[in-house]
Scaffold this motif. Sequence first.
Motif, mmCIF file in Angstrom:
data_model
loop_
_atom_site.group_PDB
_atom_site.id
_atom_site.type_symbol
_atom_site.label_atom_id
_atom_site.label_comp_id
_atom_site.label_asym_id
_atom_site.label_seq_id
_atom_site.Cartn_x
_atom_site.Cartn_y
_atom_site.Cartn_z
ATOM 1 N N GLY A 185 0.859 2.718 -10.991
ATOM 2 C CA GLY A 185 1.248 3.498 -12.163
ATOM 3 C C GLY A 185 0.543 3.046 -13.417
ATOM 4 N N LYS A 186 0.397 1.727 -13.608
ATOM 5 C CA LYS A 186 -0.312 1.218 -14.778
ATOM 6 C C LYS A 186 -1.791 1.605 -14.737
ATOM 7 C CE LYS A 186 2.658 -2.759 -15.689
ATOM 8 N NZ LYS A 186 3.128 -2.200 -16.981
ATOM 9 N N LEU A 187 -2.326 1.664 -13.537
ATOM 10 C CA LEU A 187 -3.755 1.927 -13.401
ATOM 11 C C LEU A 187 -4.087 3.398 -13.609
ATOM 12 C CD1 LEU A 187 -6.435 0.531 -12.675
ATOM 13 C CD2 LEU A 187 -5.932 0.987 -10.280
ATOM 14 N N CYS B 44 0.823 -1.215 0.000
ATOM 15 C CA CYS B 44 0.000 0.000 0.000
ATOM 16 C C CYS B 44 0.852 1.258 0.000
ATOM 17 C CB CYS B 44 -0.945 -0.001 1.194
ATOM 18 S SG CYS B 44 -2.264 -1.238 1.091
ATOM 19 N N LEU B 45 2.033 1.204 0.618
ATOM 20 C CA LEU B 45 2.931 2.358 0.565
ATOM 21 C C LEU B 45 3.303 2.662 -0.880
ATOM 22 C CD1 LEU B 45 4.817 4.473 1.838
ATOM 23 C CD2 LEU B 45 6.552 2.675 2.006
ATOM 24 N N GLY B 46 3.685 1.628 -1.642
ATOM 25 C CA GLY B 46 3.991 1.847 -3.047
ATOM 26 C C GLY B 46 2.786 2.345 -3.831
ATOM 27 N N PHE B 47 1.602 1.820 -3.503
ATOM 28 C CA PHE B 47 0.391 2.265 -4.192
ATOM 29 C C PHE B 47 0.100 3.732 -3.883
ATOM 30 C CE2 PHE B 47 -4.198 2.500 -4.942
ATOM 31 C CZ PHE B 47 -4.297 1.880 -6.184
ATOM 32 N N LEU B 48 0.304 4.154 -2.638
ATOM 33 C CA LEU B 48 0.122 5.563 -2.284
ATOM 34 C C LEU B 48 1.113 6.436 -3.036
ATOM 35 C CD1 LEU B 48 -0.407 5.306 1.590
ATOM 36 C CD2 LEU B 48 -2.139 5.831 -0.132
ATOM 37 N N ALA C 115 0.411 10.440 -9.739
ATOM 38 C CA ALA C 115 -0.613 10.592 -10.772
ATOM 39 C C ALA C 115 -1.295 11.947 -10.652
ATOM 40 C CB ALA C 115 -1.640 9.472 -10.672
ATOM 41 N N SER C 116 -1.794 12.447 -11.789
ATOM 42 C CA SER C 116 -2.466 13.744 -11.807
ATOM 43 C C SER C 116 -3.948 13.589 -11.526
ATOM 44 C CB SER C 116 -2.268 14.421 -13.174
ATOM 45 O OG SER C 116 -0.901 14.653 -13.415
ATOM 46 N N HIS C 117 -4.537 14.654 -11.035
ATOM 47 C CA HIS C 117 -5.974 14.724 -10.784
ATOM 48 C C HIS C 117 -6.633 15.134 -12.089
ATOM 49 C CE1 HIS C 117 -9.394 16.831 -8.369
ATOM 50 N NE2 HIS C 117 -9.750 15.652 -8.821
ATOM 51 N N HIS C 118 -7.253 14.165 -12.790
ATOM 52 C CA HIS C 118 -7.663 14.426 -14.157
ATOM 53 C C HIS C 118 -9.114 14.084 -14.461
ATOM 54 C CE1 HIS C 118 -6.438 10.174 -14.021
ATOM 55 N NE2 HIS C 118 -7.459 10.010 -14.831
ATOM 56 N N ILE D 158 -7.298 2.520 -17.555
ATOM 57 C CA ILE D 158 -7.874 1.533 -16.636
ATOM 58 C C ILE D 158 -8.490 0.359 -17.393
ATOM 59 C CG2 ILE D 158 -10.169 2.575 -16.506
ATOM 60 C CD1 ILE D 158 -10.152 1.921 -13.525
ATOM 61 N N GLY D 159 -8.895 0.578 -18.645
ATOM 62 C CA GLY D 159 -9.533 -0.490 -19.401
ATOM 63 C C GLY D 159 -8.640 -1.694 -19.594
#
Length: 883
Positions: A879-881, A56-60, A66-69, A774-775
């Motif tokens: 990152g992929k997501l 979860c640390l890596g996910f955070l 990531a940008s707020h998009h 995400i697809g």
Amino acid sequence: MSKDTDDTIETYPEEKKEIENRRGVLYEQSSTNAHDTAKLWGLALSGGGIRSATFCLGFLQSLAKASHHQKDDLDDSKNHAIPLLARFDYLSTVSGGGYVGGFLSGLFRRASVGNNNANAGAKANADETFKVLKCDPPGRMGQHNSETDRPLRWLRDNGRYLAPNNSGDLFFDIAITLRNLCAVHYVIGVSLVAVFFLMYMFRLSTAKIFESAMALEKFMQPACSAAKSVCNESNLTIWWSPWFAIAGLFVLLGLIPFGVAYWLNQEKSGSNSPMWSAATLAALAVLLILSALTIFVAWSPTFGIENDITPISLLTIGTIAIILLIALTYVLGRGAQSVVKFRAQITRDLSSALWISLILLGFATLETLGQSLYLWLSVNQSDPLTVGGIGAAIVAAVTALRHLPKVADTEPSGILKKLPFDAVIGVVGVLLFMMLLLAWQVITTGVVFQWRAPSPVIPSSIIWLHTLAPSFTYLALVGMVLLALTVASGYFLGFVNLSTLQPLYGARLRRAYLGASNAARFDANGKSKVTEAHDKDDFTLSEYFSATAKHAGPAHIINVTINATTGSGDALTQRDRKGIPMTISADGFNADGFHYGDVPPPAPAKSAPAVPTKSAPAELSIGSWIGISGAAVSTGMGQNTALGASIALMFANARLGWWWFAGKSVKGKRSASSLTSIFRNQTYLLRETYAKFNGTDGTHWYLSDGGHFENTGVYELLRRKVPVIVCCDCGADPEYKFGDLANLMRLSRIDFRAEFEPLAGNDPRLGNLFGQNIGACVASNAEEIRAAQAQDPTAIVPKPRAKFVLAYCVTFKDEDGNVLNGCSSILLVVKPAVLDQSPHDVSEYKGAHPTFPQESTADQFFDDAQWESYRRLGVELGGKLFS
């Protein structure tokens, strides 16, 4: 108390205020959408120990990069980019997810504590937090003096958070473990000795009274199995307990009458008059004839035994008593209530009598074995199997018991994995507990008879017992000392919690994870002593959930479980769930939607310290609550609670749960008896041993890991109907069966009338929220992952082409089955999985450790390669997501 009847954010006003405050920091106050709670986002970090915390640390970190998009940006008055992590208003954590959740919240909150007027300062602190999380990869402590990546360096250095200082911490941990183990067994032992001693006092004091009438003292003398009068090393000495006779009398006078009275109380069809069947009358006639014959045999000059009563005479007395009791029970019971009620009551009485009979028989067996073993040890003092040898065997058994779960969990192909582990540990626990009782019974026998060995010649009379029996003065003095020790060991209630491993566990978590966000712990050169705690590592509840402090961190919900196997709760909870969800948030303490207490207000000035009231809930620090949320192993484990396992874990003192004082005005409070108030520690230890937890009844609740009820952390976000939820599902799942997700669906359907509709990766709702990447990550359902695994039966993780994300539309229904407001929540479930594009070091670690990234939760000591592999995997998947 208030019930969240509408299950929305409006039921949690302090959480709403906290969210409005954080949005006021991140967005311009003039923004019309700054307080729009319809656009809430929630992040759930599941349980799974340090495995979950590190992934979860890596996910955070990926969320911070990531940008707020998304298209429905809250800040429609400005056009500046902020990290996607800032978009999440809620943070719901369970167990291991709480480790890193506390770290993240600490980063946001440090600058705001005690500074209630600095929006700009809180915004600058938020920017620094995002900057910290973007450091990739974090290095090692002491390499340079950069303050930015110091928190992540600290986490890396504390991958072995339970013993980061190696042998120094290990010996410290061992010392605490042994001290607490000995203390618990002292309380148990002195209480058992006191009980056994009182039973001996009763036995010896009444022996004279019944000697001439019932000759019970003859039953108390030891007897050799061989037809000899000498008990030596070659003969088995059995010293029977007189409680066998008492148990037999109780069966005759107490158990059988309740069983027979049921059949005597009958009615004729269409009439209220009782019907005595021919079979019943015949049975009574036989009993009367048998009684007359046995009385004649017992007292006749020809067949009787002078000045004594034969066993058949005891049978006669019992038979007569049965007849009298049956008649009395029949008359009184039939006249007081209807036949239906009478039968129900007499059956309940039969059940209680059966339990009492089993207890008497069990105690008689225990006393027989204990005093027989005492005789054997006193006669065979030179035998290698002495008390010391028995003690060593018990210590070895305890050590094996403490390590058995880890051994079984880390050998998926071993024989232990094929056994029903819960049943095995239950049987082992019961056997060890019986060994413990037997050991204390032997010690009690030695204390009673002052460790004197019997004469090698056992006479046919009762002289042997009289020569060893202590004086009543000695019995009285020893009895008073034991009673005083028992009362003293039971009075200090804090012992129940201090004797667990929770204080050590919580302290290590505070030092490793909350300490990482504490800049004050480091000196000018960036150094800090890892073995020492810092007074600013932790937060009080009023600091953490302050209604006035400004910070940009998400509203944190800490999930724990209230164990409930008995009490006034519903049968479903006590029989199957065995636990109630509890949350600690800005809205205080909530148990299954009921509000039980508020977060205490900030402490006044030091000149006027706050005085807590006895009716208020006990205040624990944030570090303590995070530790309780991670109490994965204990005598109470929610739906995993089992009697045998509770006995075993109590025996080994493998306890991480916590008895929390919930206040004297809580729902369902039951007034404690005076006896329970005196022997409080023994009462709570006994409840843990036999897994009897009263839920929210009483003033003290037994709390454990939040995952013992629901492990993903999504449950409470669905209770609040949060529209967008992202979950890191990091529970141990080597076969990718998604058991925690299934449990979430089941609980949500029953409690919230929620249904989960799988979403495909090309669903436009997902693209609008998270971007078009995400697809390629979302699987339509779990079956696709299982199918990918089925192509290679030797693989225990999905094939690289399998997706690692599941998406659902969650709808809620009313009582008539009508869907409310369409798709109320979009749920994204991220499951750790190694993909084709994983870095070589991660793939290599996977090759060397086949269960990665689903390694055993029992492993809480991560080395550098293990820690970095989990962290990097979290960064990669996130990152992929969201790239």
